[in-house]
Scaffold this active site. Structure first.
Site, PDB file in Angstrom:
ATOM      1  N   ASP A 112       0.814  -1.225   0.000  1.00 20.19           N
ATOM      2  CA  ASP A 112       0.000   0.000   0.000  1.00 20.19           C
ATOM      3  C   ASP A 112       0.842   1.267   0.000  1.00 20.19           C
ATOM      4  O   ASP A 112       0.445   2.300   0.528  1.00 20.19           O
ATOM      5  CB  ASP A 112      -0.971  -0.013   1.192  1.00 20.19           C
ATOM      6  N   HIS A 118      -3.903  -3.273  -6.183  1.00 22.33           N
ATOM      7  CA  HIS A 118      -3.227  -2.057  -6.660  1.00 22.33           C
ATOM      8  C   HIS A 118      -4.283  -1.055  -7.113  1.00 22.33           C
ATOM      9  O   HIS A 118      -5.064  -1.335  -8.013  1.00 22.33           O
ATOM     10  CB  HIS A 118      -2.264  -2.398  -7.799  1.00 22.33           C
TER      11      HIS A 118
END
Ligand code: IMP
Ligand code: MG
Length: 332
Positions: free
Chosen positions: A13, A42
């Site tokens: 992240d 993603h």
């Protein structure tokens, strides 16, 4: 540039999706190989729409890019087919015939196995699917009727692309501190997440890579259990504007200030040649939307210089907002 590995420096992240989609459009990337599995999401903003990609490479935003999923990956067939439809990439995506398959039973095992309970896995079943593969009893992509249309020899294709001087990205997932080998074991994912492992999963030898771009965020976050040095409370995170919800699981992310020791070690073991630093605007709100380095306030420039000094590589891309183009690109 020709062959660049993109890896995360912390616990995932870091904003790899944004960086990869930016490079896809800006540099017109010819081939991208995604590694890892469905546990990683993603996030890509494209034409006003938000995508949380669990299978399709984040370079899909550039229509000229051939999209591949490597032999080392694990495929969730249902999710793969859904995303192919959502992104409309059926005519340019390939799955290595020897990638392995995650089945529903693996997800069940992820949720019910007592040894995994304290780790806070994503619940997709990636760990159990890898166990199955190691036992040599896994199903592979080549065994699945719905995947026949997409089967490819990814290692061959990507090496030929490198031979031809094409622009190639090897898309890593998760982050270095979640590595099975180098992370905060046992609070890690089921695979090595370092740059070398990304090459291995794609079928690219170490001598063929030109750059390793390591993606850092201006502060650190983690979901699930395990140590997070310097962790601050949720209230404090909200106050600072660092509070995030995970793209994949919807869970709250824990947060902590940028840690130079962790950052440095990640640069060394990944053999990083370049760094990206995302969410600078979360640290310095007056950086929001800036697209040139000269426009940054002095304190933000000093932070970037300090990062570069400590990690020993240049910060070439700086994220200043959610839009794919909210980036300061310092590459010459
Ligand atoms: P697993 O990968 O689902 O087995 O989960 C193991 C640990 O890695 C848990 O703490 C997860 O929250 C974390 N994790 C796995 N994938 C990601 C990711 O893509 N981003 C952030 N954390 C992840
Ligand atoms: Mg993510």
């Amino acid at each position: 540039m020709p062959c660049t590995v993109i890896a995360g420096a912390f616990w995932g992240d870091e904003g790899k999706g944004k960086i990869i989609s930016y490079l896809a459009l800006k540099d017109k990337i010819d081939v991208c190989v995604r590694t890892g599995s469905v546990n990683a999401a993603h996030t890509v903003w494209f034409e006003g729409k938000r995508y949380a990609l669990h299978m399709v490479p984040a370079t899909f935003v550039y229509e000229g890019c051939r999209l591949l999923i490597g032999a080392g990956s694990n495929i969730h067939v249902g999710r793969f087919l859904e995303e192919v439809k959502e992104t409309n990439v059926g005519n340019r995506i390939g799955v290595d015939y020897q990638a392995s398959i995650i089945e529903e039973k693996h997800s069940q095992q992820d949720k019910t196995s007592s040894h995994l309970r304290g780790i806070g896995t994503t619940g997709w079943g990636v760990g159990p699917a890898i166990e199955e593969r190691v036992r040599r009893t896994a199903k592979l992509a080549r065994d699945i009727p719905e995947l026949q249309l997409y089967l490819a020899d990814v290692a061959k294709e990507v090496n030929e692309a490198i031979d031809a001087g094409k622009k190639v990205i090897l898309e890593g997932t998760q982050g270095f501190m979640l590595s099975l080998f180098f992370g905060t074991y046992p609070y890690v994912t089921g695979r090595d997440t370092s740059a070398s492992a990304i090459c291995s999963e794609a079928g690219v030898g170490p001598t063929r890579v030109d750059d390793v771009l390591l993606v850092y965020k201006a502060f650190m976050t983690r979901v699930g259990a395990g140590p997070l040095p310097g962790e601050i409370s949720k209230d404090e995170a909200v106050k600072r504007g660092w509070f995030e919800i995970a793209a994949g699981t919807g869970r709250e992310r824990r947060s902590a200030p940028f840690n130079f020791e962790i950052a440095k070690r990640a640069a060394v073991i990944n053999g990083a040649t370049q760094a990206a630093l995302t969410k600078l605007d979360a640290l310095y709100p007056n950086c929001k939307g800036k697209r040139s380095y000269d426009e940054l306030p002095q304190e933000a420039k000093e932070f970037i210089k300090e990062v570069e000094n400590q990690i020993g590589i240049p910060v070439v891309l700086i994220g200043t907002g959610p839009d794919a183009l909210d980036i300061i690109d310092r590459r010459t």
